[in-house]
Design a protein around this motif. Sequence first.
Motif, PDB file in Angstrom:
ATOM      1  N   UNK A  30      52.563 -35.147 -18.256  1.00 60.70           N
ATOM      2  CA  UNK A  30      52.264 -34.562 -19.567  1.00 60.70           C
ATOM      3  C   UNK A  30      53.325 -34.839 -20.631  1.00 60.70           C
ATOM      4  N   UNK A  31      54.565 -34.732 -20.242  1.00 60.03           N
ATOM      5  CA  UNK A  31      55.639 -34.981 -21.214  1.00 60.03           C
ATOM      6  C   UNK A  31      55.593 -36.428 -21.691  1.00 60.03           C
ATOM      7  N   UNK A  34      52.777 -36.969 -24.039  1.00 57.75           N
ATOM      8  CA  UNK A  34      53.117 -36.367 -25.332  1.00 57.75           C
ATOM      9  C   UNK A  34      54.046 -37.287 -26.113  1.00 57.75           C
ATOM     10  N   UNK A  53      60.405 -31.946 -31.524  1.00 58.99           N
ATOM     11  CA  UNK A  53      58.950 -31.811 -31.387  1.00 58.99           C
ATOM     12  C   UNK A  53      58.552 -31.260 -30.033  1.00 58.99           C
ATOM     13  N   UNK A  54      59.205 -31.753 -29.009  1.00 64.54           N
ATOM     14  CA  UNK A  54      58.772 -31.421 -27.649  1.00 64.54           C
ATOM     15  C   UNK A  54      59.413 -30.159 -27.099  1.00 64.54           C
ATOM     16  N   UNK A  55      60.578 -29.831 -27.686  1.00 64.91           N
ATOM     17  CA  UNK A  55      61.281 -28.625 -27.254  1.00 64.91           C
ATOM     18  C   UNK A  55      61.534 -28.604 -25.749  1.00 64.91           C
ATOM     19  N   UNK A  56      62.163 -29.648 -25.280  1.00 63.24           N
ATOM     20  CA  UNK A  56      62.560 -29.705 -23.874  1.00 63.24           C
ATOM     21  C   UNK A  56      64.042 -30.044 -23.777  1.00 63.24           C
TER      22      UNK A  56
END
Lengths: 105, 105
Positions: A30-31, A34, A53-56
């Motif tokens: 998924x990451x 994205x 954007x992804x906040x990981x």
Amino acid sequence: MNEALQQLPLRIEAQKLEKAAFILKAIGHPIRLAILDLLDQTNQMHVSELQEKLDIEQALLSHHLIKMKDKGVLLAVKKGKYIYYSIADPSMIRIIDCIAQCKAL
Amino acid sequence: MNEALQQLPLRIEAQKLEKAAFILKAIGHPIRLAILDLLDQTNQMHVSELQEKLDIEQALLSHHLIKMKDKGVLLAVKKGKYIYYSIADPSMIRIIDCIAQCKAL
DNA sequence: ACAAAATATTAACATACTTTTATATGAATG
DNA sequence: CATTCATATAAAAGTATGTTAATATTTTGT
């Protein structure tokens, strides 16, 4: 992979199967999807932008980016402070579009 | 997967990303792509037919078939002695076509 | 030169995937 | 009803993947 596949009545030749599987494995997360979606939209982004954007976790993003780069899915270009990532092969986008439009999902 | 992805400016929504990644992971293997290619061409095949074409261990083939079935990629129908496998979702074929035609591979 | 920012690297761990070998189940056939 | 054929299941082992936390490297601004 099995040698005998070489002479099979497959539409997709053995070598292509290997490559396709390799790519699918490289983007089947998924990451990563994205990331590809964002890069497809923006053409290129640097790591901090993607991270926002992804906040990981930074290290996690870095890991995914580098893996995809190593596998030929992404390109990385350093411009001073930043490293800009982009999608290596335009035909990759077709797979992503295909997924994006796939009603089954 | 990260909650924050839910509110991202992605063309593909988080849930779809998960599903897509799930499918891609489920098919991202040369043997599985070969199976899908064969099933796409023939509509359906039973295990022995597939085994003959693919020339791999019975248990290994069985394993790949069952995994893909469990993940919703394949359908299995028992007809007496044989179990016929087919591709569950027609839109899956588009992904496979996409891969088959992808020049980059 | 120093501190801060951007990114990569490493190590450690948990989890998942692939393959092989052996065994089990269930249907068909003589 | 015993055997063979088709397929699944289980166990074991090796390999790969995803994640976190900590640390290193490179670049920029002061």
